[in-house]
Motif scaffolding. Structure first.
Motif, PDB file in Angstrom:
ATOM      1  N   LEU A 105      37.206  52.281 112.404  1.00  0.00           N
ATOM      2  CA  LEU A 105      38.057  53.356 113.025  1.00  0.00           C
ATOM      3  C   LEU A 105      39.419  53.127 112.346  1.00  0.00           C
ATOM      4  CD1 LEU A 105      36.955  53.213 116.712  1.00  0.00           C
ATOM      5  CD2 LEU A 105      36.580  55.137 114.750  1.00  0.00           C
ATOM      6  N   PRO A 106      40.388  54.168 112.226  1.00  0.00           N
ATOM      7  CA  PRO A 106      41.449  53.912 111.732  1.00  0.00           C
ATOM      8  C   PRO A 106      42.384  53.246 112.719  1.00  0.00           C
ATOM      9  CG  PRO A 106      41.055  56.430 112.643  1.00  0.00           C
ATOM     10  CD  PRO A 106      39.967  55.457 112.493  1.00  0.00           C
ATOM     11  N   GLU A 107      43.270  52.593 112.406  1.00  0.00           N
ATOM     12  CA  GLU A 107      44.286  51.790 113.127  1.00  0.00           C
ATOM     13  C   GLU A 107      45.302  52.812 113.967  1.00  0.00           C
ATOM     14  OE1 GLU A 107      44.787  48.506 113.877  1.00  0.00           O
ATOM     15  OE2 GLU A 107      43.112  48.284 112.760  1.00  0.00           O
ATOM     16  N   PHE A 108      45.509  52.568 115.137  1.00  0.00           N
ATOM     17  CA  PHE A 108      46.408  53.556 115.969  1.00  0.00           C
ATOM     18  C   PHE A 108      47.623  52.547 116.548  1.00  0.00           C
ATOM     19  CE2 PHE A 108      47.367  55.294 119.974  1.00  0.00           C
ATOM     20  CZ  PHE A 108      48.025  56.340 119.595  1.00  0.00           C
ATOM     21  N   THR A 109      48.601  52.859 116.357  1.00  0.00           N
ATOM     22  CA  THR A 109      49.765  52.309 117.116  1.00  0.00           C
ATOM     23  C   THR A 109      50.595  53.346 117.764  1.00  0.00           C
ATOM     24  OG1 THR A 109      51.164  52.713 114.903  1.00  0.00           O
ATOM     25  CG2 THR A 109      50.097  50.545 115.057  1.00  0.00           C
ATOM     26  N   PRO A 110      50.577  53.097 119.037  1.00  0.00           N
ATOM     27  CA  PRO A 110      51.077  54.056 119.797  1.00  0.00           C
ATOM     28  C   PRO A 110      52.420  54.014 119.875  1.00  0.00           C
ATOM     29  CG  PRO A 110      50.124  52.126 121.353  1.00  0.00           C
ATOM     30  CD  PRO A 110      49.668  51.926 119.782  1.00  0.00           C
TER      31      PRO A 110
END
Length: 158
Positions: A16-21
Motif C-alpha cells: 500500500l502507498p504511504e499516507f502521512t496525515p
C-alpha cells in the motif's frame, strides 16, 4: 473453478502507498467531537427543562384543566362573593345581634363546607353547599325585612 493461466494474488499490506496525515487532523477530529458533545448536552438540557416545566405546570394546576370562560368567574367563586354580600346585608340589618340570630343553620352549613373543602370535595358538592348557605342568608334577610326581627326564636329556626 480456476481458470488456467490465472495466478492467485494475495493481499499484501506492505504494498500500500504511504499516507502521512495532516498534522492538524487529530485536532480537527477532537474539535468536531467536542462540538457534537456540546450539542448533545444542550439538547439534553433543553429537553430536561421542558419536562421539568411541564411537570411543574401540571402540579400547579393540580389536574384541574377545566377553565371558566374569560370574563365569567367560576360558579363557586361567584357564589362565595354572593354569600359575602348577603352576609354583609344580614349584618347591616341586624347589627351586633347577627352573631346570635340565625347562627345555628349558618354554622351547620359552614361546618359542612369546611368538611367538604378538607376532604377535597368536587365542584358540584361545593356549589350545592354554597347555594344552601346563600338560601339560608336570604331567608334570614327576608325574615328581618318581614318584621320577624323581634321574634328571635323564629329567626334561629331558619
Amino acid at each position: 473453478m480456476r481458470h488456467e493461466g490465472a495466478t492467485v494474488r494475495r493481499f499484501d499490506p506492505r504494498q500500500l502507498p504511504e499516507f502521512t496525515p495532516d498534522p492538524a487532523l487529530w485536532t480537527r477530529i477532537a474539535a468536531a467531537q467536542q462540538r457534537r458533545m456540546a450539542r448533545r448536552r444542550w439538547r439534553t438540557a433543553v429537553v430536561g427543562t421542558a419536562i421539568a416545566a411541564s411537570l411543574a405546570a401540571a402540579l400547579l394546576v393540580g389536574g384541574r384543566f377545566a377553565v371558566a370562560p374569560a370574563g365569567s368567574p367560576a360558579p363557586t367563586t361567584a357564589m362565595q362573593d354572593e354569600s359575602r354580600a348577603l352576609e354583609g346585608e344580614w349584618h347591616r340589618l341586624v347589627g351586633a345581634q347577627a352573631a346570635a340570630l340565625g347562627s345555628t343553620r349558618l354554622r351547620a352549613i359552614d361546618a359542612e363546607l369546611q368538611s367538604a373543602y378538607d376532604r377535597g370535595a368536587g365542584a358540584d358538592e361545593l356549589e350545592a353547599l354554597w347555594q344552601q348557605r346563600n338560601r339560608a342568608l336570604r331567608g334570614l334577610i327576608a325574615s328581618v325585612q318581614d318584621g320577624a326581627y323581634g321574634r328571635a326564636s323564629s329567626i334561629t329556626q331558619l
